[in-house]
Design a protein around this motif. Structure first.
Motif, PDB file in Angstrom:
ATOM      1  N   VAL A  82       0.817  -1.212   0.000  1.00 43.59           N
ATOM      2  CA  VAL A  82       0.000   0.000   0.000  1.00 43.59           C
ATOM      3  C   VAL A  82       0.850   1.261   0.000  1.00 43.59           C
ATOM      4  O   VAL A  82       0.326   2.366  -0.186  1.00 43.59           O
ATOM      5  N   LEU A  83       2.163   1.128   0.219  1.00 43.53           N
ATOM      6  CA  LEU A  83       3.058   2.278   0.179  1.00 43.53           C
ATOM      7  C   LEU A  83       3.759   2.440  -1.166  1.00 43.53           C
ATOM      8  O   LEU A  83       4.558   3.357  -1.344  1.00 43.53           O
ATOM      9  N   VAL A  84       3.465   1.548  -2.111  1.00 46.73           N
ATOM     10  CA  VAL A  84       4.103   1.615  -3.427  1.00 46.73           C
ATOM     11  C   VAL A  84       3.660   2.886  -4.148  1.00 46.73           C
ATOM     12  O   VAL A  84       2.490   3.232  -4.166  1.00 46.73           O
ATOM     13  N   ARG A  85       4.647   3.547  -4.761  1.00 49.29           N
ATOM     14  CA  ARG A  85       4.366   4.754  -5.528  1.00 49.29           C
ATOM     15  C   ARG A  85       4.863   4.557  -6.953  1.00 49.29           C
ATOM     16  O   ARG A  85       5.765   3.785  -7.202  1.00 49.29           O
ATOM     17  N   ALA A 276      -2.965  -0.759   7.883  1.00 53.35           N
ATOM     18  CA  ALA A 276      -2.766  -1.237   6.521  1.00 53.35           C
ATOM     19  C   ALA A 276      -3.332  -0.307   5.462  1.00 53.35           C
ATOM     20  O   ALA A 276      -2.699  -0.060   4.432  1.00 53.35           O
ATOM     21  N   PHE A 277      -4.543   0.215   5.703  1.00 53.91           N
ATOM     22  CA  PHE A 277      -5.230   0.967   4.668  1.00 53.91           C
ATOM     23  C   PHE A 277      -5.287   2.466   4.956  1.00 53.91           C
ATOM     24  O   PHE A 277      -5.780   3.234   4.129  1.00 53.91           O
ATOM     25  N   GLY A 278      -4.782   2.873   6.130  1.00 46.77           N
ATOM     26  CA  GLY A 278      -4.773   4.294   6.451  1.00 46.77           C
ATOM     27  C   GLY A 278      -3.849   5.134   5.587  1.00 46.77           C
ATOM     28  O   GLY A 278      -4.237   6.225   5.147  1.00 46.77           O
ATOM     29  N   PRO A 279      -2.612   4.689   5.312  1.00 44.93           N
ATOM     30  CA  PRO A 279      -1.684   5.544   4.556  1.00 44.93           C
ATOM     31  C   PRO A 279      -2.199   6.051   3.223  1.00 44.93           C
ATOM     32  O   PRO A 279      -2.062   7.252   2.935  1.00 44.93           O
TER      33      PRO A 279
END
Length: 434
Positions: A82-85, A276-279
């Motif tokens: 989920v942090l992949v940019r 997990a889904f907050g960022p």
């Protein structure tokens, strides 16, 4: 030049995001976590009602092992995903890699568990053997939720979790009373197949045709390594310590603690969802100050929910409690004040760690290591001094101290980032980047 299929998938995804918007995405994410929470608590409630106290204790050991494996998978694969940019193709490629990696590794780990434990006697060993067989199904299905979050398609995650809920309850309800743990684990695990297939059909248009590179998750700089270490010291140690109490004391201790934790299943899912889904959602806030303010408000809300839930459970009549947990209720009800206090502290701690993960990801690991080890020490010391109730209050003390330490660290980080010189140093060192 991207293939025509990739362009079509990009257009479908973009249209989905434009239709949802930020508020709708938040609503869908919240609803998804509510469905997942309901599924989690109902699975354990039904298992408790169908089992004897000893049978539920054995099932609790198996489910605790699964919780540890799920947490490791979510940390190593999901939280890094989920942090992949990057561009759309890069993000979708990361999702495909995550699914292939999870399916492969869970199959290997599950096979080792099944082969290694098949010859051992006892209900717990048989339950763990079956867990090994269904592990690829449940872990791969869970990893799809992170893919949907990364692709900003929370409504698809919601749909898949609704399928999961509607499949698992009939599967468990069809089992007879006093069903052995292995049978319950098999019914629970195999009931994830419809959700797995639904998720695969929804993801296929976006992931089809991409080159798979799952070995990228084995790189030294993969963020999942750090997150897995954090989970190990932050959560898995306490879970394993509870299992250890069952070995040195009695499995009924595990059943009592797990029964109390079961009643707070919705809070567990909300905490995991925030991490997990907050960022992806909080990153839409324009400044770090607004991100920190949002997580502080979330901490207050979650703490209030945990406190209210605790009061409601304590006020629950004996008959209603036995309807929930069966024979396990009598040993779990005495733990509710301590466990409820722990979850109130965990609300503050979880949101603090989420804030640090946004502001300075590398700051969370030292806090997790130190205070999680303290929590295990408090758990064991509490059990030595006051039995299972003492153990529950030991866990509460550890969670409260971790929350205090995390928010204190946030105050220092905010002070440093407001100063121009430290901000330049932090940027050069890479501390402000995941």
């Amino acid at each position: 030049m991207e293939p025509h299929g990739d362009r079509r998938a990009d257009r479908v995804e973009a249209e989905g995001e434009s239709v949802l918007g930020v508020r709708a995405a938040v609503v869908c994410s919240g609803a998804d976590q509510g469905v997942a929470a309901l599924t989690n608590i109902l699975v354990l409630v039904v298992a408790a009602r169908l089992s004897t106290a000893e049978g539920f204790a054995a099932f609790s050991v198996v489910y605790t092992v699964f919780t540890v494996l799920l947490g490791l998978s979510a940390s190593y694969v999901g939280q890094a995903l989920v942090l992949v940019r990057g561009g759309t193709a890069e993000v979708r490629g990361a999702c495909r890699n995550a699914l292939i990696f999870t399916a492969t590794v869970s199959t290997v780990v599950g096979a080792v568990m099944a082969v290694g434990l098949a010859a051992l006697p006892g209900g717990t060993a048989r339950g763990l053997t079956v867990l090994g067989l269904v592990l690829p199904v449940v872990l791969t299905q869970d990893s799809m939720r992170y893919c949907f979050a990364t692709l900003r398609l929370p409504h698809y995650a919601l749909a898949v979790d609704v399928v999961r809920l509607t499949a698992v309850l009939p599967a468990l309800a069809a089992q007879s009373n006093s069903a052995n743990p292995a049978r319950l684990v098999a019914a629970w695990g195999l009931s994830a197949l419809p959700a797995l297939l639904t998720g695969a059909m929804l993801l296929a248009p976006r992931l089809r045709g991409l080159r798979a590179k799952p070995r990228q998750l084995l790189r030294r700089d993969h963020l999942g390594r750090r997150f897995a270490v954090e989970f190990t010291v932050g959560n898995a140690l306490s879970q394993l310590a509870i299992i250890g109490l069952g070995l040195i004391a009695s499995q009924l201790v595990v059943g009592a603690l797990r029964g109390a934790i079961t009643l707070f299943g919705p809070m567990n899912v909300l905490f995991n969802a925030a991490t997990a889904f907050g960022p992806p959602i909080l990153r839409r806030a324009p400044t770090a100050a607004r991100q920190a303010r949002a997580t502080a408000i979330l901490a207050v809300v979650l703490a209030g929910v945990a406190g209210t839930w605790t009061v409601l459970l304590i006020a629950l009549p004996e008959r209603a409690g036995r309807q929930l947990l069966g024979e396990t209720w009598s040993s779990s009800v005495a733990l509710l004040p301590a466990t409820g206090s722990q979850y109130t502290a965990m609300a503050a701690g979880t949101c603090a760690l989420l804030t640090l993960r946004l502001l300075r990801p590398r700051a969370t690991l030292p806090i997790q290591v130190v205070f999680s080890l303290l929590s295990v020490a408090f758990l064991l010391t509490g059990y030595a001094l006051g039995g299972v109730i003492g153990a529950a209050w030991g866990l509460c003390l550890g969670s409260a101290l971790k929350a205090c330490a995390a928010w204190t660290r946030i105050a220092f980080v905010r002070r440093e980032t407001r100063s121009p010189a430290p901000q330049r140093v932090a940027s050069m060192s890479g501390d402000d980047h995941p």
